[in-house]
Design an enzyme around this catalytic site. Structure first.
Site, short mmCIF file in Angstrom:
data_model
loop_
_atom_site.label_atom_id
_atom_site.label_comp_id
_atom_site.label_asym_id
_atom_site.label_seq_id
_atom_site.Cartn_x
_atom_site.Cartn_y
_atom_site.Cartn_z
N GLU A 387 0.83 -1.22 0.00
CA GLU A 387 0.00 0.00 0.00
C GLU A 387 0.86 1.27 0.00
O GLU A 387 0.57 2.25 0.68
CB GLU A 387 -1.01 -0.03 1.16
CG GLU A 387 -1.95 -1.24 0.98
CD GLU A 387 -3.19 -1.23 1.85
OE1 GLU A 387 -3.72 -0.16 2.12
OE2 GLU A 387 -3.62 -2.32 2.22
N THR A 389 5.22 2.15 -0.69
CA THR A 389 6.46 1.95 0.06
C THR A 389 6.73 3.17 0.94
O THR A 389 6.12 4.23 0.77
CB THR A 389 7.66 1.77 -0.89
OG1 THR A 389 7.81 3.00 -1.64
CG2 THR A 389 7.46 0.62 -1.86
C1 LIG Z 1 2.32 -9.16 0.37
C2 LIG Z 1 1.91 -8.11 -0.60
C3 LIG Z 1 0.55 -7.86 -0.79
C4 LIG Z 1 0.14 -6.90 -1.71
N1 LIG Z 1 -1.20 -6.73 -1.93
C5 LIG Z 1 -1.60 -5.91 -2.97
C6 LIG Z 1 -2.98 -5.82 -3.34
O1 LIG Z 1 -3.85 -6.43 -2.71
N2 LIG Z 1 -3.31 -5.05 -4.39
C7 LIG Z 1 -2.39 -4.35 -5.12
O2 LIG Z 1 -2.77 -3.69 -6.06
N3 LIG Z 1 -1.07 -4.41 -4.80
C8 LIG Z 1 -0.65 -5.18 -3.75
N4 LIG Z 1 0.69 -5.26 -3.43
C9 LIG Z 1 1.65 -4.52 -4.23
C10 LIG Z 1 2.32 -3.37 -3.50
O3 LIG Z 1 1.41 -2.32 -3.32
C11 LIG Z 1 3.56 -2.96 -4.29
O4 LIG Z 1 4.48 -4.00 -4.16
C12 LIG Z 1 4.15 -1.66 -3.83
O5 LIG Z 1 3.30 -0.59 -4.11
C13 LIG Z 1 5.52 -1.40 -4.45
O6 LIG Z 1 5.54 -1.60 -5.82
P1 LIG Z 1 6.69 -2.52 -6.49
O7 LIG Z 1 6.69 -3.78 -5.75
O8 LIG Z 1 6.45 -2.58 -7.93
O9 LIG Z 1 8.02 -1.76 -6.19
P2 LIG Z 1 8.71 -0.62 -7.09
O10 LIG Z 1 7.73 0.45 -7.35
O11 LIG Z 1 9.36 -1.26 -8.24
O12 LIG Z 1 9.79 -0.07 -6.09
C14 LIG Z 1 11.12 -0.57 -5.94
C15 LIG Z 1 11.88 0.36 -5.03
O13 LIG Z 1 12.00 1.64 -5.63
C16 LIG Z 1 11.51 2.65 -4.79
N5 LIG Z 1 10.91 3.73 -5.57
C17 LIG Z 1 10.01 3.63 -6.58
N6 LIG Z 1 9.69 4.85 -7.03
C18 LIG Z 1 10.39 5.75 -6.31
C19 LIG Z 1 10.51 7.17 -6.31
N7 LIG Z 1 9.78 7.92 -7.14
N8 LIG Z 1 11.35 7.74 -5.42
C20 LIG Z 1 12.06 6.99 -4.54
N9 LIG Z 1 11.99 5.64 -4.50
C21 LIG Z 1 11.17 5.03 -5.37
C22 LIG Z 1 10.48 1.94 -3.95
O14 LIG Z 1 10.21 2.66 -2.77
C23 LIG Z 1 11.15 0.62 -3.71
O15 LIG Z 1 12.08 0.74 -2.65
C24 LIG Z 1 1.11 -6.18 -2.46
C25 LIG Z 1 2.46 -6.42 -2.23
C26 LIG Z 1 2.87 -7.37 -1.34
C27 LIG Z 1 4.34 -7.63 -1.17
#
Ligand SMILES: Cc1cc2nc3c(=O)[nH]c(=O)nc-3n(C[C@H](O)[C@H](O)[C@H](O)COP(=O)(O)OP(=O)(O)OC[C@H]3O[C@@H](n4cnc5c(N)ncnc54)[C@H](O)[C@@H]3O)c2cc1C
Lengths: 408, 250
Positions: A387, A389
């Site tokens: 929800e 990071t």
């Molecule tokens: C157990 C679990 C349950 C989940 N449940 C749901 C769900 O029900 N529905 C749903 O839609 N999603 C769900 N998610 C997804 C979750 O919301 C995303 O994993 C999260 O938003 C991060 O996206 P990403 O994994 O693609 O990471 P990325 O966006 O690829 O991020 C990688 C890293 O880069 C950093 N980063 C990215 N952009 C920036 C920026 N502009 N400035 C600085 N740092 C940045 C991030 O903070 C992170 O450290 C779930 C995830 C998990 C692990």
């Protein structure tokens, strides 16, 4: 722990009930479900019977008609004992059900919310995609408009309840070339059968026979996760999924704005969950350090341990105020975007720190599955990721601070 | 079927009790109060009897200070229909004075069954329910583990040393509930919300002079630290010796 000014006698009664339930019914099964990464159908059924799966929705929608603070209390108390149960309620309620309650038509509410509010079926929210995580505006799932329906193609990843659940709010692009990238995204309601039909039939929840399922929607492989292992996380695949126009959720093109609002309240919930987890880890640490004897006394008698426990408790107290204050703002219809992000940011990073300290205070035993702090430490990490990071929370907060001052 | 359940607000058994400066009372500050655990079985049994019979009324009655309203609302949240608080700030250690107040409320109110917990975990007198039955000239069965009602009669089972006693009695009657009588329900969220709207009558009462006063309260002596006698089979003789001479349990 200090009682907050926002709490009434009913809030206390709710807290007592959920605490007793979590201690007596969830604690004994938490470890096994974590180790085997098994969805706790039986206790989810009982949570439904107690009204925990639809606490805040109105009576006529099958809910218990409680306020938002009550909901936070429920999440906090469950998370003290087992975060997987807390996230199950949280994802089901704020992510799976609230978009339908907030943006749905009367017909959509009548059709879907009672099934969800009673816990008869589980709901979820499909936003994240392989190439669109933090950058949710990058949604690539496409919804092609036809005469009376849309055809959805794409895939959502990391979707809580994608396997066990049946009703989902998903986002898809309806305008391939909008003026602004975040425009042209629309929400839809889609349904599929639970992957656990046998188990659902056996326990008597999780499946609605009469609910019409959307052709072309299915669950992908289950994620093998570090924590939240008793919560179901999978891919949700949309393959030429035919969604009738009456299942479009909210206005066409308003999907992005709507899910930002959903996430604001979801974040307070994850804040409450993180708070509960930190408190659970502190409780375990207080009990263990009072029992465990070294050098002829309980380790809690050493000043170095006092300092740890005092710091943990102080930070938890701060997190409580952030979380419940954000909840109070939301409940009273006041702006809460910044406060929600702050509560989520602070509480989630706190539960990571606290659980690491809790394992340390347990010594070698804390590193084994004999004691719950090991699971708690694994459960904490994703609070800083899901929800939004921690980095994204900081961006949200900074935008609120700077929004009018500089062009971001 | 009209059923009364008499309930009491007591300190949580997990609470660490502190004795006040007077040496005769407990410090209530910071103590968590709960519904007496045995009374939960009594409430659950009343609710199940009502549900089984398809109609009737379950009335939760407490004697105590204004704070006991909260305890009554807990019973209403579980499903009791209405509550009565017999309000007094006086505390009596004589079960007869308490029983008299309760009996006066119960007398002539048309209850088919009056339930109590087998004892309250604060003073453990185990007497109030039985004295009430005596005052009302009703049959009473204490510490029941099972209950059936049919044709104006009740059958109850009580656990006794090495077995079970089965007792038949006529209604109305007084019974006190033991652990294991049933599995008390958690109050559902909807029940908690509805409890606010259920009637809760507050009646001021006077406690008679019980002729008994507490002169002293004392905590149990601290348990001395454990001792490891030795390890493995070789340690058995030393252990037996210690159990015989030090602990005196063999
Ligand atoms: C157990 C679990 C349950 C989940 N449940 C749901 C769900 O029900 N529905 C749903 O839609 N999603 C769900 N998610 C997804 C979750 O919301 C995303 O994993 C999260 O938003 C991060 O996206 P990403 O994994 O693609 O990471 P990325 O966006 O690829 O991020 C990688 C890293 O880069 C950093 N980063 C990215 N952009 C920036 C920026 N502009 N400035 C600085 N740092 C940045 C991030 O903070 C992170 O450290 C779930 C995830 C998990 C692990």
């Amino acid at each position: 722990m200090t009682d907050l000014p926002y709490w009434t006698e009913e809030h206390h009664q709710i807290r007592e009930m959920v605490r007793d339930f979590a201690e007596n019914e969830i604690r004994p099964i938490a470890r096994e479900h974590d180790l085997e990464s098994k969805f706790p159908w039986q206790t989810v059924k009982r949570m439904g019977e107690l009204g925990l799966m639809g606490a805040t929705w109105s009576d006529e929608l099958g809910g218990a008609g409680l306020d938002y603070i009550s909901y936070l209390i429920i999440i906090e108390e469950l998370a003290k004992v087992d975060v997987s149960h807390a996230i199950t309620v949280s994802a089901h309620t704020t992510l799976g059900t609230s978009p339908i309650v907030n943006f749905g038509t009367e017909a959509q509410k009548q059709k879907y919310v009672p099934l969800l509010a009673t816990g008869q079926v589980l709901g979820g929210f499909g936003l994240t995609e392989a190439q669109a995580g933090s950058d949710a505006g990058g949604t690539a799932t496409f919804a092609e408009e036809k005469s009376d329906h849309f055809v959805l193609n794409g895939s959502k990843v990391f979707i809580t309840h994608a396997g066990v659940g049946e009703i989902f709010c998903v986002t898809a692009r309806t305008d391939p070339h909008p003026a602004k990238r975040t425009d042209g995204i629309t929400s839809f309601i889609v349904c599929k059968d639970t992957v656990d039909l046998d188990r659902a039939r056996e326990v008597g929840i999780g499946h609605a026979e009469d609910l019409e399922k959307t052709r072309g929607v299915k669950a992908g492989k289950k994620e093998d996760k570090m924590g939240w292992r008793a919560s179901d996380t999978r891919e949700l695949i949309l393959e030429d999924a035919i969604v009738p126009k009456e299942d479009m959720l909210g206005e066409q093109g308003r999907g992005f704005a709507n899910f930002l609002q959903t996430l604001d309240s979801g974040r307070i919930g994850v804040g409450a969950l993180s708070l509960g987890l930190a408190e659970g880890a502190l409780n375990e640490s207080l009990a263990y350090t009072s029992e465990r004897r070294q050098f002829g006394k309980p380790v809690a008698a050493f000043q170095g341990v006092h300092f740890q426990l005092a710091d943990m408790a102080t930070e938890i107290e701060a997190a409580r105020h952030l979380v419940y204050h954000a909840g109070w703002l939301k409940q009273n219809g006041k702006p809460h975007k910044k406060e929600a992000a702050m509560a989520k940011l602070f509480a989630s990073e706190l539960c990571m720190r606290t659980t690491i300290k809790a394992v340390q205070l347990h010594g070698g035993y804390g590193y084994t599955t004999e004691y719950p702090v090991e699971r708690m430490m694994r459960d904490a990490k994703v609070c800083e990721i899901g929800e939004g990071t921690s980095e994204i929370q900081r961006i949200v907060i900074a935008r609120q601070l700077l929004g009018d001052l500089v062009q971001l | 079927m009209k059923i009364a359940v008499c309930i009491k607000r007591v300190p949580d058994t997990e609470t660490r009790i502190k004795i006040g400066a007077d040496g005769k009372s407990i410090v209530e500050d910071g103590v968590k109060f709960v519904l007496n655990p045995y009374d939960e079985y009594a409430i659950e049994e009343a609710l199940q009897l009502k549900e089984k019979s398809g109609d009737g009324e379950v009335v939760a009655i407490a004697m105590g200070s204004a704070a006991s309203q909260e305890t009554i609302r807990g019973a209403l949240a579980m499903g009791a229909d209405r509550g009565i608080l017999l309000q007094t700030d006086a505390v009596s250690v004589n079960p007869v004075t308490v029983a008299k107040v309760l009996a006066a409320e119960l007398d002539g109110a048309g209850y088919d069954l009056i339930l109590f917990g087998k004892y309250a975990v604060d003073d453990s007198s185990q007497a109030v329910g039985t004295i009430v039955s005596e005052l009302l000239s009703l049959p009473s069965v204490s510490a029941i583990g099972h209950l059936e009602l049919a044709d104006g009669k009740g059958t109850a089972e009580r656990e006794i040393e090495g077995g079970v006693e089965v007792v038949e009695f006529s209604l109305p009657a007084v019974v006190t509930a033991d652990k294991g009588l049933n599995e008390p329900r958690y109050p559902a969220l909807r029940g908690i919300m509805m409890a606010k709207k259920k009637p809760l009558e507050v009646k001021p009462v006077e406690l008679g002079d019980g002729g008994m006063t507490v002169i002293q309260l004392a905590l149990p002596p601290e348990r001395p630290e454990g001792r490891i006698v030795g390890e493995g089979p070789d340690a058995v003789p030393a252990l037996i010796e210690a159990l015989r001479t030090e602990a005196k349990v063999l």
